[in-house]
Scaffold this active site. Structure first.
Site, PDB file in Angstrom:
ATOM      1  CE  LYS A  53      82.021 -10.512 -44.951  1.00  0.00           C
ATOM      2  NZ  LYS A  53      83.013 -10.384 -46.000  1.00  0.00           N
ATOM      3  CD  GLN A  97      85.165 -11.992 -48.406  1.00  0.00           C
ATOM      4  OE1 GLN A  97      84.062 -11.612 -48.034  1.00  0.00           O
ATOM      5  NE2 GLN A  97      86.251 -11.771 -47.686  1.00  0.00           N
ATOM      6  CG  ASP A 120      82.935  -4.369 -48.963  1.00  0.00           C
ATOM      7  OD1 ASP A 120      82.963  -4.531 -47.740  1.00  0.00           O
ATOM      8  OD2 ASP A 120      83.583  -5.050 -49.774  1.00  0.00           O
TER       9      ASP A 120
HETATM   10  N1  GUN Z   1      88.159  -9.378 -47.446  1.00  0.00           N
HETATM   11  C1  GUN Z   1      88.580  -9.174 -46.164  1.00  0.00           C
HETATM   12  N2  GUN Z   1      87.848  -8.195 -45.585  1.00  0.00           N
HETATM   13  C2  GUN Z   1      86.961  -7.778 -46.508  1.00  0.00           C
HETATM   14  C3  GUN Z   1      85.939  -6.779 -46.482  1.00  0.00           C
HETATM   15  O1  GUN Z   1      85.704  -6.069 -45.504  1.00  0.00           O
HETATM   16  N3  GUN Z   1      85.245  -6.635 -47.648  1.00  0.00           N
HETATM   17  C4  GUN Z   1      85.506  -7.392 -48.759  1.00  0.00           C
HETATM   18  N4  GUN Z   1      84.782  -7.169 -49.838  1.00  0.00           N
HETATM   19  N5  GUN Z   1      86.440  -8.313 -48.788  1.00  0.00           N
HETATM   20  C5  GUN Z   1      87.162  -8.508 -47.668  1.00  0.00           C
END
Ligand code: GUN
Length: 302
Positions: A53, A97, A120
């Site tokens: 990211k 995350q 998100d």
């Molecule tokens: N962990 C795996 N995929 C995601 C996601 O799309 N968002 C978040 N916050 N954590 C994740």
């Protein structure tokens, strides 16, 4: 059957081209979208996702902040970081995350993120907007990525029988809501199946579009799939492989070799849905910035 492989990269590139266009407009008005990613602990997969990211933000020219907290950090410490980010005008998107270490209350943490910065799409306000067909909210990134892949594949979603295996908020349940919405990219007939579903293979084999989001390597075999179905594999599972450089390889929830010959189209793993999640995160962040600059974040305070 002539099977089309739905690769994520060219579709993600299309999303990035759209992002760059929007970014140019925002930058010319003196606005720079900013994304903050919060990583708690040292889970290798989470660290790898957070790294991707960050790299993508840099590549596109977005402002990017990474907050790293110790595995044993307290709920209060994490919430204090989120509140700082909520108040920071240079940050338009916040992503914590997941999964968080077990001692932290995920729901309570997500509730503290400003809904206008919840790129998100997991805050109850955004999930509520998704359920209400209110396009002013943010939808979760992996479901948005799956939807975009289906739209780009051109096989149609409206009126189709979609079976999603997996009921997580992050993927299955949210994707169900998204494909059920009225309008483009929606209007599907949606079934969300899960570990307690009876006759799962039979339920799945009714699907025109089958989505696997269960996190179990190779779980979906050919008896789950109708001839000519479109299959979207959301699974990214690490399985040990001594012959691989890193000691593991990535496999999906679908047994690709057995299933692919029956499908009209199928996403590979890796190289499928995975890259779409980050693309949609960038798109959501740029949109959050635009909404903030236009004063539209007020929509969240109605
Ligand atoms: N962990 C795996 N995929 C995601 C996601 O799309 N968002 C978040 N916050 N954590 C994740």
């Amino acid at each position: 059957m002539d099977t089309q492989q739905i690769k994520g990269k060219p579709i993600a590139e299309k999303v990035y081209a759209e992002c760059l266009q929007e970014l140019e407009v925002l930058k010319s008005g003196g606005h720079l979208p900013g994304l903050a990613v919060v990583l708690v602990g040292d889970d290798p997969a989470s660290r790898a996702y957070v790294g991707s990211k960050e790299r993508k933000c840099k590549e596109l020219g977005l402002h990017s902040v990474k907050i790293e907290l110790e595995e044993d950090c307290s709920q209060e410490t994490l919430i204090a970081e989120i509140e700082k980010l909520n108040a920071d005008d240079a940050i338009h998107g916040i992503l914590v995350q997941l999964p968080l270490p077990g001692h932290l209350a995920e729901d309570e943490v997500i509730l503290k993120i400003s809904p206008a910065k919840d790129v998100d799409g997991l805050h109850p306000i955004n999930i509520g907007k998704l359920a209400m067909d209110d396009a002013t909210g943010f939808a979760p990134c992996t479901p948005l990525g799956c939807q975009r892949m289906l739209i780009e594949t051109g096989m149609g979603i409206s009126g189709k029988n979609v079976v999603i295996i997996g009921r997580s908020l992050l993927v299955g349940k949210s994707l169900g809501l998204l494909l059920l919405q009225k309008g483009e990219g929606g209007n599907a007939t949606v079934t969300i199946a899960h570990s307690r579903t009876e006759n799962l293979a039979q339920v799945a084999s009714d699907a025109d579009i089958l989505v696997a989001a269960i996190g179990r390597p190779g779980f979906v075999t050919e008896d789950f799939v109708k001839e000519g179905a479109v299959v979207i594999d959301v699974g990214i599972n690490r399985v040990e492989d001594a012959s691989a450089k890193r000691g593991y390889r990535l496999v999906g929830d679908v047994d690709y070799d057995k299933v692919a010959p029956k499908c009209a189209a199928i996403t590979p793993v890796p190289g499928g849905v995975g890259v779409m999640t980050i693309a949609m995160l960038m798109a959501n962040t740029i949109r959050a910035c635009r909404m903030a600059e236009e004063g539209k974040e007020l929509e969240f305070r109605r």
